[in-house]
Design a protein around this motif. Structure first.
Motif, PDB file in Angstrom:
ATOM      1  N   SER A 212     -10.689 -69.773  37.112  1.00  0.00           N
ATOM      2  CA  SER A 212     -11.636 -69.452  36.185  1.00  0.00           C
ATOM      3  C   SER A 212     -13.120 -69.909  36.328  1.00  0.00           C
ATOM      4  CB  SER A 212     -11.054 -70.024  34.741  1.00  0.00           C
ATOM      5  OG  SER A 212     -10.971 -71.344  34.734  1.00  0.00           O
ATOM      6  N   PRO A 213     -13.964 -69.562  35.944  1.00  0.00           N
ATOM      7  CA  PRO A 213     -15.334 -70.013  36.253  1.00  0.00           C
ATOM      8  C   PRO A 213     -15.630 -71.561  35.581  1.00  0.00           C
ATOM      9  CG  PRO A 213     -15.291 -67.757  35.266  1.00  0.00           C
ATOM     10  CD  PRO A 213     -13.939 -68.185  35.192  1.00  0.00           C
ATOM     11  N   CYS A 214     -14.964 -71.911  34.557  1.00  0.00           N
ATOM     12  CA  CYS A 214     -15.266 -73.010  33.942  1.00  0.00           C
ATOM     13  C   CYS A 214     -14.543 -74.237  35.042  1.00  0.00           C
ATOM     14  CB  CYS A 214     -14.787 -73.219  32.684  1.00  0.00           C
ATOM     15  SG  CYS A 214     -12.973 -72.859  32.456  1.00  0.00           S
ATOM     16  N   VAL A 215     -13.574 -73.797  35.662  1.00  0.00           N
ATOM     17  CA  VAL A 215     -12.909 -74.764  36.478  1.00  0.00           C
ATOM     18  C   VAL A 215     -13.593 -74.737  37.663  1.00  0.00           C
ATOM     19  CG1 VAL A 215     -10.687 -75.315  37.555  1.00  0.00           C
ATOM     20  CG2 VAL A 215     -10.703 -74.535  35.241  1.00  0.00           C
ATOM     21  N   GLN A 216     -13.949 -73.617  38.233  1.00  0.00           N
ATOM     22  CA  GLN A 216     -14.632 -73.716  39.431  1.00  0.00           C
ATOM     23  C   GLN A 216     -15.955 -74.497  39.343  1.00  0.00           C
ATOM     24  OE1 GLN A 216     -14.019 -71.923  42.698  1.00  0.00           O
ATOM     25  NE2 GLN A 216     -11.675 -72.012  41.622  1.00  0.00           N
ATOM     26  N   ASN A 217     -16.681 -74.430  38.363  1.00  0.00           N
ATOM     27  CA  ASN A 217     -17.934 -75.202  38.231  1.00  0.00           C
ATOM     28  C   ASN A 217     -17.770 -76.762  38.544  1.00  0.00           C
ATOM     29  OD1 ASN A 217     -19.466 -72.750  37.828  1.00  0.00           O
ATOM     30  ND2 ASN A 217     -19.293 -72.929  35.557  1.00  0.00           N
ATOM     31  N   ARG A 218     -16.592 -77.210  37.734  1.00  0.00           N
ATOM     32  CA  ARG A 218     -16.271 -78.730  37.987  1.00  0.00           C
ATOM     33  C   ARG A 218     -15.729 -78.983  39.440  1.00  0.00           C
ATOM     34  NH1 ARG A 218     -18.368 -82.534  34.651  1.00  0.00           N
ATOM     35  NH2 ARG A 218     -16.534 -83.602  35.459  1.00  0.00           N
ATOM     36  N   GLN A 219     -14.621 -77.878  39.980  1.00  0.00           N
ATOM     37  CA  GLN A 219     -13.909 -78.079  41.017  1.00  0.00           C
ATOM     38  C   GLN A 219     -14.083 -77.054  41.982  1.00  0.00           C
ATOM     39  OE1 GLN A 219     -10.001 -80.447  40.505  1.00  0.00           O
ATOM     40  NE2 GLN A 219     -10.160 -79.645  38.482  1.00  0.00           N
ATOM     41  N   PRO A 220     -15.206 -76.980  42.737  1.00  0.00           N
ATOM     42  CA  PRO A 220     -15.107 -75.812  43.816  1.00  0.00           C
ATOM     43  C   PRO A 220     -13.874 -75.788  44.569  1.00  0.00           C
ATOM     44  CG  PRO A 220     -17.202 -77.265  43.718  1.00  0.00           C
ATOM     45  CD  PRO A 220     -15.998 -77.950  42.684  1.00  0.00           C
ATOM     46  N   HIS A 221     -13.129 -76.808  44.751  1.00  0.00           N
ATOM     47  CA  HIS A 221     -11.734 -76.640  45.881  1.00  0.00           C
ATOM     48  C   HIS A 221     -10.726 -76.111  45.089  1.00  0.00           C
ATOM     49  CE1 HIS A 221     -13.863 -78.897  49.054  1.00  0.00           C
ATOM     50  NE2 HIS A 221     -14.462 -79.554  48.170  1.00  0.00           N
ATOM     51  N   SER A 222     -10.790 -76.079  43.866  1.00  0.00           N
ATOM     52  CA  SER A 222      -9.655 -75.250  43.127  1.00  0.00           C
ATOM     53  C   SER A 222      -9.713 -73.892  43.507  1.00  0.00           C
ATOM     54  CB  SER A 222      -9.846 -75.481  41.532  1.00  0.00           C
ATOM     55  OG  SER A 222      -8.754 -74.916  40.966  1.00  0.00           O
ATOM     56  N   GLY A 223      -8.279 -73.546  43.875  1.00  0.00           N
ATOM     57  CA  GLY A 223      -8.106 -72.160  44.187  1.00  0.00           C
ATOM     58  C   GLY A 223      -6.615 -71.674  44.117  1.00  0.00           C
ATOM     59  N   LEU A 224      -6.224 -70.552  44.572  1.00  0.00           N
ATOM     60  CA  LEU A 224      -5.035 -69.987  44.649  1.00  0.00           C
ATOM     61  C   LEU A 224      -3.880 -70.636  45.239  1.00  0.00           C
ATOM     62  CD1 LEU A 224      -5.948 -66.017  44.019  1.00  0.00           C
ATOM     63  CD2 LEU A 224      -5.131 -67.724  42.213  1.00  0.00           C
ATOM     64  N   LEU A 225      -4.385 -71.252  46.503  1.00  0.00           N
ATOM     65  CA  LEU A 225      -3.428 -71.861  47.252  1.00  0.00           C
ATOM     66  C   LEU A 225      -2.532 -72.870  46.393  1.00  0.00           C
ATOM     67  CD1 LEU A 225      -2.049 -72.361  50.089  1.00  0.00           C
ATOM     68  CD2 LEU A 225      -3.623 -73.956  50.586  1.00  0.00           C
ATOM     69  N   GLN A 226      -3.126 -73.794  45.826  1.00  0.00           N
ATOM     70  CA  GLN A 226      -2.499 -74.842  45.110  1.00  0.00           C
ATOM     71  C   GLN A 226      -1.672 -74.310  43.981  1.00  0.00           C
ATOM     72  OE1 GLN A 226      -6.004 -74.795  45.457  1.00  0.00           O
ATOM     73  NE2 GLN A 226      -6.833 -76.726  45.058  1.00  0.00           N
ATOM     74  N   SER A 227      -1.994 -73.232  43.035  1.00  0.00           N
ATOM     75  CA  SER A 227      -1.057 -72.498  42.151  1.00  0.00           C
ATOM     76  C   SER A 227      -0.114 -71.960  42.829  1.00  0.00           C
ATOM     77  CB  SER A 227      -2.140 -71.729  41.202  1.00  0.00           C
ATOM     78  OG  SER A 227      -2.902 -70.702  42.001  1.00  0.00           O
ATOM     79  N   GLY A 228      -0.475 -71.181  43.902  1.00  0.00           N
ATOM     80  CA  GLY A 228       1.048 -70.334  44.854  1.00  0.00           C
ATOM     81  C   GLY A 228       1.842 -71.591  45.217  1.00  0.00           C
ATOM     82  N   VAL A 229       1.572 -72.772  45.619  1.00  0.00           N
ATOM     83  CA  VAL A 229       2.569 -73.817  45.926  1.00  0.00           C
ATOM     84  C   VAL A 229       3.367 -74.331  44.584  1.00  0.00           C
ATOM     85  CG1 VAL A 229       2.910 -76.343  46.622  1.00  0.00           C
ATOM     86  CG2 VAL A 229       1.293 -74.874  47.950  1.00  0.00           C
ATOM     87  N   ILE A 230       2.690 -74.260  43.529  1.00  0.00           N
ATOM     88  CA  ILE A 230       3.361 -74.610  42.430  1.00  0.00           C
ATOM     89  C   ILE A 230       3.991 -73.532  41.879  1.00  0.00           C
ATOM     90  CG2 ILE A 230       2.859 -75.728  39.920  1.00  0.00           C
ATOM     91  CD1 ILE A 230       2.164 -77.598  42.109  1.00  0.00           C
ATOM     92  N   SER A 231       3.681 -72.233  42.192  1.00  0.00           N
ATOM     93  CA  SER A 231       4.416 -71.211  41.716  1.00  0.00           C
ATOM     94  C   SER A 231       5.721 -71.272  42.220  1.00  0.00           C
ATOM     95  CB  SER A 231       3.694 -70.040  41.700  1.00  0.00           C
ATOM     96  OG  SER A 231       2.471 -69.856  40.793  1.00  0.00           O
ATOM     97  N   CYS A 232       5.665 -71.100  43.525  1.00  0.00           N
ATOM     98  CA  CYS A 232       6.814 -71.203  44.389  1.00  0.00           C
ATOM     99  C   CYS A 232       7.952 -72.411  43.975  1.00  0.00           C
ATOM    100  CB  CYS A 232       6.482 -71.485  45.886  1.00  0.00           C
ATOM    101  SG  CYS A 232       5.989 -69.868  46.504  1.00  0.00           S
ATOM    102  N   TYR A 233       7.422 -73.469  43.743  1.00  0.00           N
ATOM    103  CA  TYR A 233       8.146 -74.712  43.206  1.00  0.00           C
ATOM    104  C   TYR A 233       8.836 -74.326  41.983  1.00  0.00           C
ATOM    105  CZ  TYR A 233       9.994 -79.210  42.664  1.00  0.00           C
ATOM    106  OH  TYR A 233      10.720 -80.604  42.575  1.00  0.00           O
ATOM    107  N   VAL A 234       8.044 -73.811  40.912  1.00  0.00           N
ATOM    108  CA  VAL A 234       8.599 -73.512  39.771  1.00  0.00           C
ATOM    109  C   VAL A 234       9.833 -72.346  39.953  1.00  0.00           C
ATOM    110  CG1 VAL A 234       8.128 -72.217  37.247  1.00  0.00           C
ATOM    111  CG2 VAL A 234       6.443 -73.967  38.403  1.00  0.00           C
ATOM    112  N   MET A 235       9.825 -71.449  40.753  1.00  0.00           N
ATOM    113  CA  MET A 235      10.486 -70.237  40.759  1.00  0.00           C
ATOM    114  C   MET A 235      11.782 -70.993  41.499  1.00  0.00           C
ATOM    115  SD  MET A 235       9.427 -67.352  39.635  1.00  0.00           S
ATOM    116  CE  MET A 235       8.935 -68.404  38.382  1.00  0.00           C
ATOM    117  N   TYR A 236      11.528 -71.871  42.257  1.00  0.00           N
ATOM    118  CA  TYR A 236      12.835 -72.836  42.882  1.00  0.00           C
ATOM    119  C   TYR A 236      13.551 -73.286  41.755  1.00  0.00           C
ATOM    120  CZ  TYR A 236      15.121 -76.702  44.809  1.00  0.00           C
ATOM    121  OH  TYR A 236      16.147 -77.520  45.147  1.00  0.00           O
TER     122      TYR A 236
END
Length: 425
Positions: A212-236
């Motif tokens: 989301s733009p508001c998160v990207q403004n404060r944290q430019p390094h935030s991206g889909l890689l982190q959420s992808g890792v979390i999503s895989c762990y949640v599914m596990y």
């Protein structure tokens, strides 16, 4: 050596919870009854088996690590007297550990002790799970930050980021579909349908928040890689929780009970209970041991306190988690003494936090105690039925799943909630 002690006591706990081993000992050990009476363990050594025996042995191991946690607080120099005690005297420590585990069997008022210790064990077990979830979130952020730093110099890292992110989300979506097929049916399975839908929705939600733009403004390094890792762990965790849920039964047209909401092939997998239990228990405790050792590194200790390497000092590498964080240029002095190699790298203190090391093993001792005794279904617990579904294990896994999502979500929205504070995640 500390890990070896931990493994030794864990094996003893598994043996104490095994009815198969107890029966084999009765058959093959001569004068078994006389031996049990001689050591005052009951007519058939009933005091040395079952959940109460595991509680006492783990009490001794937990006290051992907690004692060293107190002893090693504020050690900043690996050449101090207390550091020498931490890094040596192994035979004396083994005797001390054995004495503590044995002494727990002589605690008066056993019923009160077991009831109180159960709640202490549950608290420590939950805290151990929480630490591992925090470090998982830290791992996801560290991975993305490291490869993003490489993308500033080589476009190859951008391609790797996109590829790995695509693979992670493909795995998460595939797992969601497989669980929907295997653990739901048109009638019934309400619990499964709700939990699969809720956890899938949470994964989608955190992914949208991350970009989301508001998160990207404060944290430019935030991206889909982190959420992808979390999503895989949640599914596990969701799959593991559904596998741990007690089976549901309904009456068919012939008024016979049939099991629903579980894969048909899973019943065949559990026919050889000893093989499944042995293999599964080995994998589980290897993961616990790996978590203990990796969570006690300097980088992990700092991560739990919110201290991370700055992006400017990051050097992109594929095996980023196996390399030192910003300490590659630190001067190291290695000294051999007593057949043991001790590394002196004290630019920021000792190579790892001795006190935190023992505290994590203290929590792991409590986690092992609760896991081996089936958490809150201790009275009917057996190691042969380690993977039999229980509601307590099911809800512990589900709550762990939601806590993991909450922790990751907090790292995203914390800078928005507290704009005056500096967040380096």
């Amino acid at each position: 050596m500390y890990a070896l002690y931990f493994i030794l006591v864990t094996i003893i706990c598994c043996i104490m919870m095994s009815t198969t081993v107890a029966n084999e000992m009765k058959v093959h050990i001569p004068f078994y009854e006389q031996l049990c009476k001689g050591i005052q363990a009951g007519d058939m050594c009933e005091k040395l088996v079952g959940y109460s025996a595991v509680y006492k042995v783990c009490f001794g191991m937990a006290c051992f690590f907690f004692l060293f946690f107190l002893f090693t607080i504020k050690i900043n120099n690996s050449k101090s007297c207390r550091a020498y005690v931490h890094n040596g005297f192994w035979f004396i420590k083994l005797i001390l550990l054995a004495a503590m585990c044995s002494g727990a069997f002589f605690i008066p008022d056993q019923d009160t002790f077991l009831n109180a210790w159960r709640y202490v064990g549950a608290t420590g077990g939950f805290l151990f799970i929480a630490i591992q979830l925090i470090l998982l979130v830290e791992f996801a952020h560290k991975w993305n930050k490291n490869w993003t730093a490489g993308a500033n110099h080589k476009q190859l890292w951008n391609g790797l980021l996109a590829l790995v992110t695509l693979v992670l989300y493909s795995v998460a979506v595939a797992a969601l579909i497989v669980m929907a097929v295997l653990y739901t049916r048109s009638e019934g399975c309400t619990y499964n349908k709700i939990l699969i839908g809720v956890n899938g929705g949470l994964c989608l939600f955190v992914s949208l928040v991350a970009i989301s733009p508001c998160v990207q403004n404060r944290q430019p390094h935030s991206g889909l890689l982190q959420s992808g890792v979390i999503s895989c762990y949640v599914m596990y965790l969701t799959f593991s929780a559904l596998s741990s849920k007690p089976p549901e039964t309904i009456l068919d047209e012939n008024n016979q009970n049939i099991t629903i909401c579980v894969p048909e092939f899973s019943q065949g997998l559990h026919r050889d209970e000893n093989l499944v239990t042995g293999l599964g228990t080995t994998i589980l405790f290897c993961c616990i041991l790996y978590s203990c050792l990796t969570s006690t590194t300097r980088a992990s200790s700092e991560a739990l306190r919110g201290i991370y390497a700055t992006p400017e000092t990051e050097v992109a590498r594929c095996c980023f988690c196996c390399m030192p964080d910003g300490d590659a240029d630190a001067e190291e002095h290695t000294e051999k003494r007593g057949g043991q190699t001790v590394i002196y790298d004290e630019k920021k203190g000792t190579v790892y936090s001795y006190a935190y090391f023992h505290f994590v093993f203290f929590l792991a001792s409590l986690y092992v105690m609760m896991t081996v005794t089936h958490w809150f279904h201790y009275e009917s617990a057996q190691i042969e039925k380690f993977f039999t579904g229980t509601w307590s294990i099911f809800w512990i896994k589900m709550v762990s799943c939601w806590v993991c999502v909450f922790l990751y979500l907090w790292t995203l929205i914390a800078p928005l909630c507290c704009p005056t504070r500096q967040f380096s995640v």
